[in-house]
Structures are given as structure tokens and as C-alpha cells.
Enzyme design. Structure first.
Site, mmCIF file in Angstrom:
data_model
loop_
_atom_site.group_PDB
_atom_site.id
_atom_site.type_symbol
_atom_site.label_atom_id
_atom_site.label_comp_id
_atom_site.label_asym_id
_atom_site.label_seq_id
_atom_site.Cartn_x
_atom_site.Cartn_y
_atom_site.Cartn_z
ATOM 1 N N HIS A 61 -31.257 18.603 -5.626
ATOM 2 C CA HIS A 61 -31.172 19.678 -4.583
ATOM 3 C C HIS A 61 -31.905 18.948 -3.251
ATOM 4 O O HIS A 61 -32.652 18.150 -3.277
ATOM 5 C CB HIS A 61 -32.322 20.811 -4.935
ATOM 6 C CG HIS A 61 -32.889 21.675 -3.939
ATOM 7 N ND1 HIS A 61 -31.856 22.703 -3.887
ATOM 8 C CD2 HIS A 61 -33.798 21.722 -3.295
ATOM 9 C CE1 HIS A 61 -32.658 23.521 -2.669
ATOM 10 N NE2 HIS A 61 -33.743 22.718 -2.146
ATOM 11 N N GLY B 169 6.064 24.609 7.189
ATOM 12 C CA GLY B 169 5.411 24.392 5.717
ATOM 13 C C GLY B 169 3.952 24.524 5.790
ATOM 14 O O GLY B 169 3.425 23.658 6.334
ATOM 15 N N ALA C 140 -1.887 10.365 -4.880
ATOM 16 C CA ALA C 140 -2.094 8.974 -4.977
ATOM 17 C C ALA C 140 -2.939 8.633 -6.182
ATOM 18 O O ALA C 140 -2.636 7.482 -6.859
ATOM 19 C CB ALA C 140 -3.000 8.470 -3.641
ATOM 20 N N ILE D 290 -0.069 18.842 3.577
ATOM 21 C CA ILE D 290 0.231 17.698 4.981
ATOM 22 C C ILE D 290 0.323 18.709 6.095
ATOM 23 O O ILE D 290 -0.306 18.223 6.876
ATOM 24 C CB ILE D 290 1.512 16.827 4.556
ATOM 25 C CG1 ILE D 290 1.177 16.110 3.244
ATOM 26 C CG2 ILE D 290 1.874 16.304 5.502
ATOM 27 C CD1 ILE D 290 2.391 15.455 2.561
ATOM 28 N N GLY E 208 0.824 -1.409 0.075
ATOM 29 C CA GLY E 208 -0.094 -0.192 -0.033
ATOM 30 C C GLY E 208 0.859 1.326 -0.050
ATOM 31 O O GLY E 208 0.209 2.546 -0.149
ATOM 32 N N GLY E 209 2.250 1.215 0.176
ATOM 33 C CA GLY E 209 2.992 2.383 -0.078
ATOM 34 C C GLY E 209 2.826 3.359 1.134
ATOM 35 O O GLY E 209 2.163 3.028 2.288
HETATM 36 C C1 LIG Z 1 0.822 12.416 5.310
HETATM 37 C C2 LIG Z 1 0.400 12.298 3.807
HETATM 38 C C3 LIG Z 1 -0.794 12.395 3.592
HETATM 39 C C4 LIG Z 1 -1.269 12.258 2.236
HETATM 40 N N1 LIG Z 1 -2.423 12.462 1.769
HETATM 41 C C5 LIG Z 1 -2.750 12.178 0.590
HETATM 42 C C6 LIG Z 1 -4.261 12.452 -0.013
HETATM 43 O O1 LIG Z 1 -5.128 12.645 0.905
HETATM 44 N N2 LIG Z 1 -4.480 12.038 -1.226
HETATM 45 C C7 LIG Z 1 -3.395 11.872 -2.119
HETATM 46 O O2 LIG Z 1 -3.602 11.627 -3.465
HETATM 47 N N3 LIG Z 1 -2.129 11.718 -1.720
HETATM 48 C C8 LIG Z 1 -1.872 11.873 -0.555
HETATM 49 N N4 LIG Z 1 -0.497 11.701 0.019
HETATM 50 C C9 LIG Z 1 0.454 11.351 -1.013
HETATM 51 C C10 LIG Z 1 0.352 10.133 -1.610
HETATM 52 O O3 LIG Z 1 0.742 9.320 -0.408
HETATM 53 C C11 LIG Z 1 1.516 9.682 -2.550
HETATM 54 O O4 LIG Z 1 1.321 10.601 -3.688
HETATM 55 C C12 LIG Z 1 1.385 8.371 -3.048
HETATM 56 O O5 LIG Z 1 1.472 7.217 -2.055
HETATM 57 C C13 LIG Z 1 2.419 8.065 -4.019
HETATM 58 O O6 LIG Z 1 2.178 6.788 -4.495
HETATM 59 P P1 LIG Z 1 3.689 5.852 -5.307
HETATM 60 O O7 LIG Z 1 3.072 4.563 -5.524
HETATM 61 O O8 LIG Z 1 4.172 6.694 -6.483
HETATM 62 O O9 LIG Z 1 4.627 5.757 -3.925
HETATM 63 P P2 LIG Z 1 4.451 5.312 -2.543
HETATM 64 O O10 LIG Z 1 3.148 5.128 -2.032
HETATM 65 O O11 LIG Z 1 5.621 5.895 -1.832
HETATM 66 O O12 LIG Z 1 4.839 3.827 -2.609
HETATM 67 C C14 LIG Z 1 6.167 3.531 -2.779
HETATM 68 C C15 LIG Z 1 6.722 2.152 -1.978
HETATM 69 O O13 LIG Z 1 7.788 1.590 -2.916
HETATM 70 C C16 LIG Z 1 8.449 0.882 -1.953
HETATM 71 N N5 LIG Z 1 10.141 1.183 -2.183
HETATM 72 C C17 LIG Z 1 10.829 2.046 -2.477
HETATM 73 N N6 LIG Z 1 11.928 1.552 -2.886
HETATM 74 C C18 LIG Z 1 11.998 0.316 -3.114
HETATM 75 C C19 LIG Z 1 12.630 -0.616 -3.630
HETATM 76 N N7 LIG Z 1 14.005 -0.321 -3.959
HETATM 77 N N8 LIG Z 1 12.265 -2.014 -3.482
HETATM 78 C C20 LIG Z 1 11.003 -2.261 -3.112
HETATM 79 N N9 LIG Z 1 10.035 -1.255 -2.721
HETATM 80 C C21 LIG Z 1 10.512 -0.008 -2.510
HETATM 81 C C22 LIG Z 1 8.462 1.984 -0.556
HETATM 82 O O14 LIG Z 1 8.698 1.175 0.562
HETATM 83 C C23 LIG Z 1 6.865 2.170 -0.764
HETATM 84 O O15 LIG Z 1 6.141 1.284 -0.134
HETATM 85 C C24 LIG Z 1 -0.058 11.872 1.271
HETATM 86 C C25 LIG Z 1 1.132 11.912 1.743
HETATM 87 C C26 LIG Z 1 1.440 11.957 3.089
HETATM 88 C C27 LIG Z 1 3.033 11.623 3.537
#
Ligand SMILES: Cc1cc2nc3c(=O)[nH]c(=O)nc-3n(C[C@H](O)[C@H](O)[C@H](O)COP(=O)(O)OP(=O)(O)OC[C@H]3O[C@@H](n4cnc5c(N)ncnc54)[C@H](O)[C@@H]3O)c2cc1C
Length: 471
Positions: A450, A186, A327, A190, A42-43
Site C-alpha cells: 500500500h 480500425g 511479442a 495498434i 529484433g523483428g
Molecule cells: C505498431 C505495432 C505495435 C506493437 N506493439 C506490441 C506490444 O506492445 N506488445 C506486444 O506483445 N506486441 C506488439 N506488437 C506485435 C508484435 O510486434 C508481434 O507479435 C511480434 O513481433 C511477433 O514476433 P515474431 O517473432 O513472430 O515475428 P516478427 O517480429 O514479425 O519477426 C519476424 C522476422 O522474420 C523476418 N523474416 C520474414 N520472412 C523471412 C525469411 N523468409 N527469411 C528471413 N527472415 C524473414 C522478418 O524480416 C522479421 O524481422 C506490435 C506490432 C506492431 C506492428
């Protein structure tokens, strides 16, 4: 298909970009694996981002509605008592449920989860936890992490000597007590979301922002109104101000700030300092040098329109490539890249990516800001205040407005901005209309139920031609 390789597709990272790419690739009949170094899938989004922050925003909003007398004003008298462990427990449960859900979806779609961090050995081979795995196509979806503030040490662990005092967004989600004073460095999405959580629960929150308004990148009028609303809610805003240092003594921090233009230093005391100045792409340790893939000046991986990098068979999506770090943008790119790998046509329209701040009221926008639209040519702008929307008024949610920006010649909608209790839900119709190339007249003549907050979008569209009804 994967004769000479272990997999047709190997995705690195199981965030919204990566897990969605992996599931769609598998749905399209490709043999797929996804490497993830974190303990759960789920990242950032599911583990320490979108989901846990929304769990706390939702719960803290209930607390504040009760504590501020907003509920009493509607005839519901309660004296709330904060049970932070339970509030945090439901955050943890939400994360557990959703990350477990991705694990279930991987099994259902036969995506192999390779546990560990992946490093390139060559363009078709990665090492994951000491094991070599090959794939015809590799998708980099490694996401992003918190940008550090030079000279300021983050320690999220409250168990450490000075831990839990200077935190990043992950630490700010996990606080075990409400800080008396919190300084947020900032004034972006966030910082404002997490600052709002702790303010609602009783913290005195000061937001320090280098620029002259909050929410960089959003429409100017929206930024100004957002500042007014957050101030009214009790946040102290220090705009055009820079942080020059943070020192920690025991459980207390001192943040030194000065005007962006220089001189007149001031010291702010805090129990918790949240550093939320942005996020940077995760590329360290990936071994990109092994495949000759260079980063751009912002540390991102560049791709073409199909999400292919310049290395044959290597693709990239999500926060690690240019564009808003969101996301849903990552998810859409994940679907598109899988479809392109499968020989279909996967497209993401980067002109129409909505952005939402999940505060109360919510703040949302899609398309161009008024400033950017005016730079391109003449525009017509229609605005409608939420105070004149019957549902918002009835629900005691008077703050905010909707703004529709249309091309002056063609009437095509170029941007829509909302500040409203449910702006995040309202913005979907604007995004869909823009995706279909709608004019403001198309929205104005669409029947809206409405009484709904969404009627304000219809009225703002009517206002583009100067004919709103309810104002
Ligand atoms: C506090 C907070 C609140 C947020 N709220 C929102 C929101 O409400 N709505 C929204 O749209 N966005 C929100 N975001 C942003 C959103 O979380 C990111 O834009 C989104 O998660 C990006 O998705 P991604 O798949 O690119 O990367 P990520 O979700 O960062 O996932 C990348 C994954 O790759 C893994 N990884 C990295 N390198 C390696 C490797 N070499 N080998 C194996 N695994 C690896 C990491 O462990 C991670 O789990 C928020 C972010 C934060 C921090």
C-alpha cells in the site's frame, strides 16, 4: 550433434519468436543459426512495433500531461513546446539500442546471423542470399505484416508524391509533422495506440471501426469503458461504420465511410490516414510448397502442442502460427520450441497470455472475457473502480476498474481485466496467479503493498465474494 548438417537448428526470422528460440537453442548446446532479411535483428517488435510505439507513447504522454494542465494541477506549471525531431530521435535511439542488444546476445551465445531472406529447398535445406545452408531442425518464425485494405494504396514515404498520407503502422511511427486531421481505420490495439500518440500531440483523430465497439476480442465491459475514455480524451469514434474508399489528392485524403448496415455515405477529410485493420502471417517466398507444408484458411502454419509442423524437422512459432499476435507469446513459444528440439519439455499455456493496450490509462486482460466465461458455466464477478484506489486517486488517475471473473463453483480465477494507469504492469500478477491455478480467495488473501494500483486487483478479488473494503 550436427554431423551431417551445417547446424542443429536454423531459425528463419529474428523477431521475438525467432531470436529467443535461437538464443535458447544455443544455450542448450545446439549449433544454431538465425536467418534474418531485415538490416537489423529484433523483428517487427523491436524495429517497427512494440518498442518504437512505446517510445512515442511515453514521450507524447509527457507532452499531453503538460499541455492538458494535468501537471499544473499538481503544482508543476509548464508550457510545453513540441520538438518532434527530438521525440522521433529518441524513438530511433531506443530501437537502435535494443536491436544492437540482440546482435550482442547472438555473439555472446554464438548464434550465427545469416543475413538475407531464407527459402526452403527441402525440409533440411534453405537458401539464404544465394547460399545453401542445411540444418537438422528448421524453425519458421517469419512473423506477420500489415493486412492491406483492398483498393487502398499504402505509401509510407513522405518523400514520394502522395507518400506519407495513407500509411500503415510503420508510416504512422515515422510522421515528420503532426497531422491536423488523422483518420484511423480500425479500432484495435495498434490504431488506438498510434491514434493516441498523434492526438496527444495535437491531431484531431477519428477512429472508424466496423464493429459496434473498439478493441475486438476484449471483455465487453472493458470495450465499452475504453470507448467512453477515448471519447472523453477527444477522439471521434465512428463505430459500426465501414470504409468504402480512400482517395488522395496532393497531401490530402478523403475517406468515404458508411454505416456497417449500409447507405448514408459520409466523407471524412484527413491529412493522414492510418490503415490498421490487422496483420497477416508472413509465408510468401518461403517456398513452403517445396516441403509440402500447407497453410490453414487464415494463412497460418499449423503446429502441434510442441510447435512441430506436420513436416518432420520443421517447426513454427510466433505470429505465423495461430494465437494472439503478441511479442511475449512469440517469445514463450521460442523458448518452448528450442527446449522441445533439445529433447526437453517446452510448454506454453495459451489460456494465460496477457494482452495490453498501452494508452493512458492502459487496458489489460488475461484469460476469459466475462462473455466467454459465462458461456462455459456459472461465474462470479468482482469489480473495483480505480476511483476508490488510494494511489490512483492521489495520482489524479481516476479512470478505469479491475474485474475478476471466477468459476462460481470452484472459485478458480478464469479472467482478469484492468483499465488503470499501470494496467500492463498490474496484469502480471493476475497471469501468475492464474498460471498457479489461483482462486479469487487466494488473491484476496495475498498481502499487497500500500498504496499501489495493484491493491485494486486484491479488492476486485474480495468483491467476488461481495466483501471489498474500500467501497
Ligand atoms: C505498431 C505495432 C505495435 C506493437 N506493439 C506490441 C506490444 O506492445 N506488445 C506486444 O506483445 N506486441 C506488439 N506488437 C506485435 C508484435 O510486434 C508481434 O507479435 C511480434 O513481433 C511477433 O514476433 P515474431 O517473432 O513472430 O515475428 P516478427 O517480429 O514479425 O519477426 C519476424 C522476422 O522474420 C523476418 N523474416 C520474414 N520472412 C523471412 C525469411 N523468409 N527469411 C528471413 N527472415 C524473414 C522478418 O524480416 C522479421 O524481422 C506490435 C506490432 C506492431 C506492428
Amino acid at each position: 550433434m550436427a554431423e551431417n548438417y551445417d547446424y542443429d537448428v536454423l531459425v528463419i526470422g529474428a523477431g521475438p519468436g525467432g531470436y529467443v528460440a535461437a538464443i535458447r537453442a544455443a544455450q542448450l548446446g545446439l549449433k544454431t543459426a538465425c536467418a534474418e532479411g531485415r538490416e537489423t535483428l529484433g523483428g517487427t517488435c523491436l524495429n517497427v512495433g512494440c518498442i518504437p510505439s512505446k517510445a512515442l507513447l511515453h514521450a507524447s504522454e509527457y507532452f499531453e500531461a503538460a499541455a492538458s494542465g494535468r501537471m499544473a494541477a499538481m503544482g508543476v506549471k509548464v508550457t510545453p513546446e513540441l520538438d518532434l525531431p527530438t521525440m522521433q530521435g529518441q524513438r530511433i535511439d531506443a530501437v537502435k539500442g535494443l536491436t544492437g542488444g540482440i546482435e550482442f546476445l547472438f555473439k555472446k551465445n554464438k548464434v550465427d546471423w545469416l543475413k538475407g531472406y531464407a527459402t526452403f529447398k527441402d525440409a533440411h535445406t534453405v537458401d539464404v542470399a544465394g547460399k545453401s545452408v542445411t540444418a537438422r531442425n528448421i524453425v519458421i518464425a517469419t512473423g506477420s505484416s500489415v493486412t492491406p485494405l483492398p483498393g487502398v494504396e499504402i505509401d509510407n514515404d513522405p518523400g514520394n508524391k502522395n507518400g506519407g498520407v495513407v500509411v500503415d503502422s510503420t508510416g504512422a511511427l515515422e510522421l515528420t509533422a503532426v497531422p491536423k486531421k488523422m483518420v484511423v481505420i480500425g479500432g484495435g490495439v495498434i490504431g488506438l495506440e498510434l491514434g493516441s500518440v498523434w492526438r496527444r500531440l495535437g491531431a484531431e483523430v477519428t477512429v472508424v471501426e466496423f464493429l459496434d465497439q473498439l478493441l475486438p476480442g476484449m471483455d465487453g465491459e472493458v470495450r465499452k469503458e475504453a470507448g467512453r475514455i477515448f471519447k472523453k480524451q477527444g477522439m471521434t469514434l465512428k463505430l459500426s461504420t465501414k470504409v468504402t474508399g480512400v482517395t488522395v489528392k496532393g497531401r490530402k485524403a478523403t475517406v468515404t465511410v458508411e454505416p456497417a448496415a449500409g447507405c448514408a455515405t459520409e466523407k471524412l477529410e484527413a491529412d493522414v490516414v492510418l490503415v490498421s485493420i490487422g496483420r497477416r502471417p508472413n509465408t510468401e517466398g518461403l517456398g513452403l510448397d517445396k516441403i509440402g507444408l500447407e497453410l490453414n484458411a487464415r494463412g497460418q502454419i499449423e503446429t502441434d502442442h510442441d510447435f512441430a509442423t506436420k513436416v518432420d524437422g520443421v517447426w513454427a512459432v510466433g505470429d505465423v502460427i495461430p494465437g494472439p499476435m503478441l511479442a511475449h507469446k512469440a517469445e514463450d513459444e521460442g523458448i518452448a520450441v528450442a527446449e522441445n528440439i533439445a529433447g526437453l519439455t517446452g510448454i506454453v499455456n495459451h489460456e494465460v497470455i496477457p494482452g495490453v493496450v498501452y494508452t493512458m490509462p492502459e487496458i489489460a486482460g488475461v484469460g476469459l472475457t466475462e462473455e466467454a466465461a459465462r458461456q462455459r458455466g456459472p461465474v462470479k464477478v468482482g469489480k473495483f473502480p480505480m476511483l476508490a484506489n488510494s494511489r490512483a486517486k492521489t495520482n489524479h488517475e481516476p479512470d478505469g476498474f479491475v474485474k475478476v471473473i471466477a468459476d462460481a463453483q470452484t472459485d478458480r480465477v478464469l479472467g482478469v481485466w484492468c483499465i488503470a494507469a499501470v494496467a500492463g504492469t498490474m496484469i502480471a500478477q493476475a497471469a501468475q496467479a492464474m498460471e498457479f491455478g489461483a482462486t479469487s480467495e487466494d488473491i484476496a488473501y495475498t498481502c499487497h503493498a500500500h498504496p499501489t494500483h495493484s491493491e485494486a486487483i486484491k479488492e476486485a478479488a474480495m468483491a467476488v465474494t461481495g466483501k471489498p473494503i474500500h467501497i
